[in-house]
Write a protein that holds these residues in place. Structure first.
Motif, short mmCIF file in Angstrom:
data_model
loop_
_atom_site.label_atom_id
_atom_site.label_comp_id
_atom_site.label_asym_id
_atom_site.label_seq_id
_atom_site.Cartn_x
_atom_site.Cartn_y
_atom_site.Cartn_z
N ALA A 5 0.84 -1.20 0.00
CA ALA A 5 0.00 0.00 0.00
C ALA A 5 0.87 1.25 0.00
N GLN A 6 0.30 2.33 -0.46
CA GLN A 6 1.01 3.61 -0.46
C GLN A 6 1.44 3.97 0.96
N LEU A 35 4.96 10.58 2.51
CA LEU A 35 5.01 11.13 1.15
C LEU A 35 5.40 12.61 1.18
#
Length: 115
Positions: A17-18, A24
């Motif tokens: 998953a991100q 980020l």
């Protein structure tokens, strides 16, 4: 073209998953801090040895205020750290991951330029 198959990164990592939005954001901040030619050159120099400002000025052929300005950006981004040694501050990379990021980006740019 299957980019994951061509990437040297562990494919299982690429399929997870991100990362969290905070990760980020931190990644974007790091990449922005590395996004200037002088800062890339500083990282490339610091890969080989710890250096003070005047050594970086000599190696890069730019002014001392410019080197100091870029070192401040790199330091605030956690890319380099400085340690006072008498009147000088000796700069070093925080870790080897940062050198790999820059070396890989330079290699990629060189491959594209020669293609």
């Amino acid at each position: 073209m299957d980019i994951v198959a061509e990437c040297p990164v562990d494919p299982e990592f690429a399929r997870t998953a991100q990362p969290d939005p905070e990760v980020l954001t931190a990644t974007g901040d790091l990449l922005r801090a590395l996004a200037a030619p002088v800062r890339i050159s500083i990282v490339l120099e610091l890969m080989h040895s710890e250096l003070c400002v005047h050594q970086l000025v000599d190696a890069l052929g730019v002014t001392q205020p410019l080197v100091s300005q870029h070192l401040r950006v790199l330091k605030s981004a956690g890319v380099v750290r400085g340690e006072r040694n008498g009147r000088e501050i000796i700069y070093r990379l925080v870790d080897d991951h940062l050198a790999h990021i820059v070396v890989d980006a330079v290699a990629h740019a060189a491959e594209r330029a020669s293609a």
